[in-house]
Design a protein around this motif. Sequence first.
Motif, PDB file in Angstrom:
ATOM      1  N   UNK A  20      51.616  26.490  69.337  1.00  0.00           N
ATOM      2  CA  UNK A  20      50.518  27.444  69.287  1.00  0.00           C
ATOM      3  C   UNK A  20      51.048  28.810  68.913  1.00  0.00           C
ATOM      4  N   UNK A  21      50.201  29.602  68.289  1.00  0.00           N
ATOM      5  CA  UNK A  21      50.587  30.965  67.924  1.00  0.00           C
ATOM      6  C   UNK A  21      49.373  31.862  68.083  1.00  0.00           C
ATOM      7  N   UNK A  22      49.535  32.905  68.855  1.00  0.00           N
ATOM      8  CA  UNK A  22      48.452  33.847  69.109  1.00  0.00           C
ATOM      9  C   UNK A  22      48.725  35.160  68.388  1.00  0.00           C
ATOM     10  N   UNK A  23      47.707  35.667  67.733  1.00  0.00           N
ATOM     11  CA  UNK A  23      47.791  36.952  67.041  1.00  0.00           C
ATOM     12  C   UNK A  23      47.099  38.005  67.892  1.00  0.00           C
ATOM     13  N   UNK A  24      47.781  39.098  68.142  1.00  0.00           N
ATOM     14  CA  UNK A  24      47.193  40.167  68.943  1.00  0.00           C
ATOM     15  C   UNK A  24      47.349  41.500  68.233  1.00  0.00           C
ATOM     16  N   UNK A  25      46.528  42.443  68.641  1.00  0.00           N
ATOM     17  CA  UNK A  25      46.577  43.767  68.042  1.00  0.00           C
ATOM     18  C   UNK A  25      45.236  44.173  67.477  1.00  0.00           C
ATOM     19  N   UNK A  26      45.152  45.399  67.043  1.00  0.00           N
ATOM     20  CA  UNK A  26      43.910  45.931  66.477  1.00  0.00           C
ATOM     21  C   UNK A  26      43.850  45.588  64.997  1.00  0.00           C
ATOM     22  N   UNK A  27      43.246  44.458  64.682  1.00  0.00           N
ATOM     23  CA  UNK A  27      43.198  43.977  63.314  1.00  0.00           C
ATOM     24  C   UNK A  27      41.758  43.800  62.863  1.00  0.00           C
ATOM     25  N   UNK A  28      41.558  43.833  61.560  1.00  0.00           N
ATOM     26  CA  UNK A  28      40.219  43.649  61.006  1.00  0.00           C
ATOM     27  C   UNK A  28      39.928  42.187  60.710  1.00  0.00           C
ATOM     28  N   UNK A  29      40.922  41.510  60.140  1.00  0.00           N
ATOM     29  CA  UNK A  29      40.739  40.095  59.831  1.00  0.00           C
ATOM     30  C   UNK A  29      42.100  39.443  59.613  1.00  0.00           C
ATOM     31  N   UNK A  30      42.106  38.126  59.681  1.00  0.00           N
ATOM     32  CA  UNK A  30      43.314  37.338  59.444  1.00  0.00           C
ATOM     33  C   UNK A  30      43.073  36.438  58.247  1.00  0.00           C
ATOM     34  N   UNK A  31      43.974  36.472  57.295  1.00  0.00           N
ATOM     35  CA  UNK A  31      43.858  35.634  56.115  1.00  0.00           C
ATOM     36  C   UNK A  31      44.602  34.330  56.304  1.00  0.00           C
ATOM     37  N   UNK A  32      45.441  34.002  55.341  1.00  0.00           N
ATOM     38  CA  UNK A  32      46.223  32.775  55.443  1.00  0.00           C
ATOM     39  C   UNK A  32      47.169  32.826  56.640  1.00  0.00           C
ATOM     40  N   UNK A  33      47.314  31.671  57.279  1.00  0.00           N
ATOM     41  CA  UNK A  33      48.258  31.523  58.379  1.00  0.00           C
ATOM     42  C   UNK A  33      49.142  30.323  58.073  1.00  0.00           C
ATOM     43  N   UNK A  34      50.327  30.318  58.662  1.00  0.00           N
ATOM     44  CA  UNK A  34      51.209  29.205  58.365  1.00  0.00           C
ATOM     45  C   UNK A  34      52.311  29.028  59.381  1.00  0.00           C
ATOM     46  N   UNK A  35      52.980  27.897  59.241  1.00  0.00           N
ATOM     47  CA  UNK A  35      54.161  27.596  60.044  1.00  0.00           C
ATOM     48  C   UNK A  35      55.336  27.357  59.109  1.00  0.00           C
TER      49      UNK A  35
END
Length: 118
Positions: A20-35
């Motif tokens: 699992x991977x959690x993204x945190x912070x003040x962001x507007x949007x998340x595009x591509x994600x990967x491993x």
Amino acid sequence: VQLQASGGGLVQAGGSLRLSCAVSGSISSIGDMGWYRQAAGKERELVATITSGGNTNYIDSVKGRFSISRDNSKRMVYLEMNSLQPEDTAVYYCNADVRILLRRGNYWGQGTLVTVSS
């Protein structure tokens, strides 16, 4: 922006793990994600990617065994790994393209170690 990966560990060949991977912070949007993964003495390689719309891509060696997914509401990306083999042993890193207002950036997690014993 921080990416926190978890779920690695020691497993016997043929076993399964879920990263699992959690993204945190003040962001507007998340595009591509990967491993990605990096085995000892080798270069980091792409394992799987998923777009914001859910389109996925895998390297040939994990097709049919690994499955990448994401939960946009939770800002999470997952990697379900089945039929693990010793050659899957590596440090696994999550990666994400993140937009903060008008600025885009690419970010990495800290890595989680997967060890597959024969």
